[in-house]
Design a protein around this motif. Structure first.
Motif, short mmCIF file in Angstrom:
data_model
loop_
_atom_site.label_atom_id
_atom_site.label_comp_id
_atom_site.label_asym_id
_atom_site.label_seq_id
_atom_site.Cartn_x
_atom_site.Cartn_y
_atom_site.Cartn_z
N ASP A 225 0.82 -1.23 0.00
CA ASP A 225 0.00 0.00 0.00
C ASP A 225 0.84 1.26 0.00
O ASP A 225 0.48 2.27 -0.59
N ASP A 226 1.98 1.20 0.67
CA ASP A 226 2.82 2.39 0.79
C ASP A 226 4.03 2.33 -0.15
O ASP A 226 5.08 2.91 0.15
N SER A 227 3.90 1.63 -1.26
CA SER A 227 5.03 1.47 -2.17
C SER A 227 5.40 2.80 -2.81
O SER A 227 4.54 3.65 -3.11
N ALA A 228 6.68 2.98 -3.04
CA ALA A 228 7.17 4.21 -3.64
C ALA A 228 6.83 4.26 -5.13
O ALA A 228 6.57 3.24 -5.76
N GLU A 229 6.85 5.47 -5.67
CA GLU A 229 6.54 5.64 -7.09
C GLU A 229 7.52 4.87 -7.96
O GLU A 229 7.16 4.34 -9.01
N SER A 230 8.77 4.79 -7.52
CA SER A 230 9.79 4.08 -8.30
C SER A 230 9.45 2.59 -8.42
O SER A 230 9.68 1.97 -9.47
N LEU A 231 8.88 2.02 -7.35
CA LEU A 231 8.51 0.60 -7.40
C LEU A 231 7.35 0.39 -8.36
O LEU A 231 7.32 -0.59 -9.12
N GLU A 232 6.38 1.31 -8.34
CA GLU A 232 5.25 1.21 -9.27
C GLU A 232 5.74 1.34 -10.71
O GLU A 232 5.29 0.60 -11.60
N ASN A 233 6.67 2.26 -10.93
CA ASN A 233 7.21 2.42 -12.28
C ASN A 233 7.95 1.16 -12.73
O ASN A 233 7.88 0.77 -13.91
N SER A 234 8.65 0.51 -11.81
CA SER A 234 9.35 -0.74 -12.14
C SER A 234 8.35 -1.83 -12.52
O SER A 234 8.60 -2.61 -13.45
N ALA A 235 7.23 -1.88 -11.79
CA ALA A 235 6.20 -2.87 -12.10
C ALA A 235 5.59 -2.61 -13.47
O ALA A 235 5.36 -3.55 -14.25
N ILE A 236 5.32 -1.36 -13.79
CA ILE A 236 4.76 -1.01 -15.10
C ILE A 236 5.76 -1.36 -16.21
O ILE A 236 5.39 -1.87 -17.27
N GLU A 237 7.03 -1.10 -15.95
CA GLU A 237 8.06 -1.44 -16.92
C GLU A 237 8.11 -2.96 -17.15
O GLU A 237 8.27 -3.43 -18.28
N ALA A 238 7.97 -3.72 -16.05
CA ALA A 238 7.97 -5.18 -16.17
C ALA A 238 6.77 -5.65 -17.00
O ALA A 238 6.90 -6.55 -17.84
N ILE A 239 5.61 -5.04 -16.75
CA ILE A 239 4.41 -5.39 -17.53
C ILE A 239 4.66 -5.13 -19.02
O ILE A 239 4.35 -5.96 -19.86
N GLN A 240 5.25 -3.99 -19.33
CA GLN A 240 5.51 -3.67 -20.74
C GLN A 240 6.47 -4.68 -21.37
O GLN A 240 6.30 -5.09 -22.53
N GLN A 241 7.47 -5.11 -20.61
CA GLN A 241 8.40 -6.10 -21.14
C GLN A 241 7.69 -7.43 -21.43
O GLN A 241 7.97 -8.09 -22.45
N PHE A 242 6.75 -7.81 -20.56
CA PHE A 242 5.99 -9.04 -20.81
C PHE A 242 5.04 -8.86 -22.00
O PHE A 242 4.79 -9.81 -22.74
N VAL A 243 4.53 -7.66 -22.18
CA VAL A 243 3.70 -7.38 -23.36
C VAL A 243 4.55 -7.52 -24.63
O VAL A 243 4.12 -8.11 -25.63
N ASP A 244 5.76 -6.99 -24.59
CA ASP A 244 6.66 -7.07 -25.75
C ASP A 244 6.97 -8.53 -26.12
O ASP A 244 7.15 -8.86 -27.29
N LYS A 245 7.02 -9.39 -25.11
CA LYS A 245 7.33 -10.81 -25.35
C LYS A 245 6.07 -11.64 -25.63
O LYS A 245 6.15 -12.84 -25.83
#
Length: 251
Positions: A225-245
């Motif tokens: 719940d209290d995750s930093a913005e950087s962690l959320e951005n990392s998760a979104i980046e991971a999602i995009q990488q899985f979309v690319d694959k």
């Protein structure tokens, strides 16, 4: 003469025939058939099954001695009651045998079932009938977009690092942490695997458990719940990488 005297119980004869083919050491040769001919039938059937196991479980075959492999294949051939007549389904039957019927020998690797399952997954994905439709959207633009996991992607967790097993790496004890993997087939029909970090595993596992979910809802489930913005951005980046694959699809 009563014609009934000449009737043959074909089911009984077939049972005797197959019982002998499975295990000639414990079953009698059917009456009226020469043992040499029965041996020819037996070798033909067993060699077909053994060859199919070898080709579908190449790593397991490679790390197993000839005598151990023959014993393993023979035990499966003799004792497993297969429920399918199709050769393409023999690997799955072998997994059932290892999981439910195999009495582990002293020389069995502790990771044998997991390794066999991993190799079976690769084969199962290579012949799966599902196809991936060319996605209309392949870039994340906002958190309201809906995600789903590809029907040709499997999310797996193993006690042993089965993707690393080789003649040079045969661990006898499971590592402290499990191995998380995604095995998938892309639009070029290539089967690949990705070793996953724990967060990526939870991400894909969440999508696997739910048919469709927004990016925002997905993030709320996998991040604190209290995750930093950087962690959320990392998760979104991971999602995009899985979309690319083509592991994750944007609907």
């Amino acid at each position: 003469m009563n014609s009934s005297q000449h009737k043959v119980d074909f089911k009984a004869t077939q049972a005797e025939f197959t019982s002998y083919i499975r295990n000639p050491d414990t079953q009698p040769c059917p009456e009226g058939i020469k043992p040499e001919r029965m041996q020819m039938y037996r070798e033909l059937c067993f060699n077909n099954v053994e060859s199919f196991l070898s080709s579908n479980f190449p790593v397991l075959r490679k790390i197993t001695s000839d005598s151990q492999w023959q014993q393993l294949a023979q035990d499966f051939f003799a004792n497993h009651p297969s429920t399918t007549p199709y050769f393409s389904e023999i690997p799955e039957e072998f997994i059932v045998y290892l999981q439910q019927e195999r009495v582990a020998g002293a020389n069995d690797y502790p990771f044998m079932l997991e390794l066999a399952h991993y190799e079976w997954v690769e084969m199962a994905l290579s012949i799966a009938q599902e196809d991936i439709v060319e996605p209309k959207i392949n870039q994340i633009s906002d958190l309201t977009q809906t995600l789903s996991i590809s029907p040709l992607a499997w999310v797996l967790a193993y006690q042993f690092p089965v993707h690393k097993i080789s003649p040079d790496y045969l661990p006898l004890q499971a590592p402290e942490h499990p191995s998380y993997l995604a095995v998938y087939r892309n639009q070029e029909d290539q089967v690949n695997f990705i070793e996953l970090a724990q967060m990526s595993y939870f991400l894909l596992h969440t999508l696997q458990e739910q048919q469709a979910i927004s990016i925002a809802d997905c993030l709320s489930q996998i991040l604190p719940d209290d995750s930093a913005e950087s962690l959320e951005n990392s998760a979104i980046e991971a999602i995009q990488q899985f979309v690319d694959k083509q592991v994750i699809l944007i609907d």
